[in-house]
Write a protein that holds these residues in place. Structure first.
Motif, mmCIF file in Angstrom:
data_model
loop_
_atom_site.group_PDB
_atom_site.id
_atom_site.type_symbol
_atom_site.label_atom_id
_atom_site.label_comp_id
_atom_site.label_asym_id
_atom_site.label_seq_id
_atom_site.Cartn_x
_atom_site.Cartn_y
_atom_site.Cartn_z
ATOM 1 N N GLY A 1 58.454 10.755 7.939
ATOM 2 C CA GLY A 1 57.126 11.076 7.424
ATOM 3 C C GLY A 1 56.663 10.200 6.274
ATOM 4 N N TRP B 1 41.067 13.452 9.624
ATOM 5 C CA TRP B 1 42.167 12.803 10.327
ATOM 6 C C TRP B 1 41.706 11.412 10.714
ATOM 7 N N ILE B 2 42.679 10.490 10.694
ATOM 8 C CA ILE B 2 42.321 9.146 11.159
ATOM 9 C C ILE B 2 43.214 8.780 12.326
ATOM 10 N N GLY C 1 55.831 7.148 6.375
ATOM 11 C CA GLY C 1 54.722 6.294 6.793
ATOM 12 C C GLY C 1 55.138 4.993 7.446
ATOM 13 N N LYS C 2 56.332 4.926 7.989
ATOM 14 C CA LYS C 2 56.801 3.682 8.632
ATOM 15 C C LYS C 2 55.923 3.335 9.838
ATOM 16 N N SER C 3 55.695 4.338 10.703
ATOM 17 C CA SER C 3 54.848 4.081 11.880
ATOM 18 C C SER C 3 53.432 3.728 11.446
ATOM 19 N N THR C 4 52.968 4.415 10.414
ATOM 20 C CA THR C 4 51.613 4.136 9.911
ATOM 21 C C THR C 4 51.525 2.699 9.426
HETATM 22 N N1 LIG Z 1 46.379 11.208 12.681
HETATM 23 C C1 LIG Z 1 46.945 11.694 11.569
HETATM 24 N N2 LIG Z 1 46.208 12.355 10.645
HETATM 25 C C2 LIG Z 1 46.780 12.862 9.528
HETATM 26 N N3 LIG Z 1 48.097 12.741 9.232
HETATM 27 C C3 LIG Z 1 48.859 12.081 10.126
HETATM 28 C C4 LIG Z 1 48.335 11.532 11.317
HETATM 29 N N4 LIG Z 1 49.343 10.928 11.992
HETATM 30 C C5 LIG Z 1 50.440 11.083 11.225
HETATM 31 N N5 LIG Z 1 50.159 11.776 10.120
HETATM 32 C C6 LIG Z 1 51.093 12.126 9.020
HETATM 33 O O1 LIG Z 1 51.385 10.917 8.316
HETATM 34 C C7 LIG Z 1 52.717 10.975 7.825
HETATM 35 C C8 LIG Z 1 53.440 9.681 8.162
HETATM 36 O O2 LIG Z 1 53.679 9.631 9.554
HETATM 37 P P1 LIG Z 1 54.466 8.408 10.190
HETATM 38 O O3 LIG Z 1 54.602 8.705 11.648
HETATM 39 O O4 LIG Z 1 53.827 7.130 9.776
HETATM 40 O O5 LIG Z 1 55.899 8.525 9.446
HETATM 41 P P2 LIG Z 1 57.292 7.830 9.777
HETATM 42 O O6 LIG Z 1 57.846 7.353 8.476
HETATM 43 O O7 LIG Z 1 57.141 6.820 10.855
HETATM 44 O O8 LIG Z 1 58.143 9.085 10.293
HETATM 45 P P3 LIG Z 1 59.423 9.209 11.287
HETATM 46 O O9 LIG Z 1 60.598 8.630 10.568
HETATM 47 O O10 LIG Z 1 59.548 10.713 11.456
HETATM 48 O O11 LIG Z 1 59.075 8.527 12.574
HETATM 49 C C9 LIG Z 1 53.336 12.232 8.399
HETATM 50 O O12 LIG Z 1 53.347 13.222 7.385
HETATM 51 C C10 LIG Z 1 52.410 12.623 9.520
HETATM 52 O O13 LIG Z 1 52.366 14.023 9.711
#
Ligand SMILES: Nc1ncnc2c1ncn2[C@@H]1O[C@H](COP(=O)(O)OP(=O)(O)OP(=O)(O)O)[C@@H](O)[C@H]1O
Length: 216
Positions: A38, A215-216, A40-43
């Motif tokens: 969570g 949401w984005i 934000g790596k995927s983000t």
């Molecule tokens: N469309 C969205 N709108 C609002 N919040 C979102 C949206 N998509 C993801 N999030 C939130 O953004 C945060 C970061 O998500 P992300 O998938 O980037 O994390 P991550 O580091 O890749 O997680 P993981 O290790 O579980 O894969 C999370 O809290 C998630 O719930």
């Protein structure tokens, strides 16, 4: 070729996830992005790939003369999902990607050679949906090979892969870097590949919520 992130910040809805993320890659170099669930790596990867706007900062890919290259033409993005049609055969899926991603400068492997490269000869005629989860991920990796692009952006590339396929991914990634490519991969553990560094993402400071809705 080089890629440069300068003080990037990422937001989802009301929450600032991370900020001040900077790094630099040159041809032949890779970076794993690690951090808690969570964070934000995927983000970050989606922002880098041009699929989400950055809250702040910039990401650029430049050629050897320093000229900015359109990121969308320079990257292969492989997300959590494999981006294949279950009803189409493996070969049809890869043929689609080969023509969809084609450009004049970058020839990739033929579809049969890409299937061979992920050690799945003989299954090109099967519907993608028939494959096991690990086989599906390997075919998704084969998509990176049917057209050559300098920067691979990969989200958990080895999810569902067994130990042998994990090694196979390592050799594909090493080959890409040895050919002058670059790679940014979100992983839970750093990858043991020469030329690949690691960047641990820390959550943005508590109190960074803006109260903005949506949401984005
Ligand atoms: N469309 C969205 N709108 C609002 N919040 C979102 C949206 N998509 C993801 N999030 C939130 O953004 C945060 C970061 O998500 P992300 O998938 O980037 O994390 P991550 O580091 O890749 O997680 P993981 O290790 O579980 O894969 C999370 O809290 C998630 O719930």
């Amino acid at each position: 070729m080089r890629a440069e992130a300068d003080r990037m910040a990422g937001r989802r809805g009301a929450n600032l996830l991370f900020s001040e993320v900077s790094f630099r890659l040159c041809s032949g170099e890779g970076l794993t992005i690690t951090g808690p669930n969570g964070v934000g790596k995927s983000t970050l990867l989606r922002i880098i790939a041009g699929l989400l706007p950055a809250e702040a900062g910039t990401f650029a890919v430049r050629d050897d003369a320093g000229t900015s290259v359109p990121v969308l033409d320079a990257v292969h993005y492989l997300g959590h999902r494999n981006a294949m049609k279950r009803e189409l055969t493996v070969s049809e899926n890869l043929a689609f990607w080969k023509s969809f991603q084609a450009n004049e400068t970058a020839e990739g492997l033929s579809v049969p050679d890409a299937i061979s490269a992920v050690e799945l000869d003989g299954i090109g005629h099967l519907p993608f949906g028939y494959l096991s989860a690990g086989q599906q991920r390997r075919i998704a990796l084969a998509r990176l090979l049917v057209t050559a692009r300098p920067l691979w952006i990969l989200d958990e590339p080895t999810a569902a892969l067994d130990r042998r396929s994990d090694k196979l991914f390592g050799s594909l990634a090493s080959g890409h870097l040895a050919n002058g490519g670059m790679m940014i991969a979100a992983t839970h553990l750093p990858l043991d590949i020469p030329g690949v560094g690691n960047l641990e993402i820390a959550p943005a400071a508590i109190g960074s919520e803006t109260g903005a809705e949506g949401w984005i």
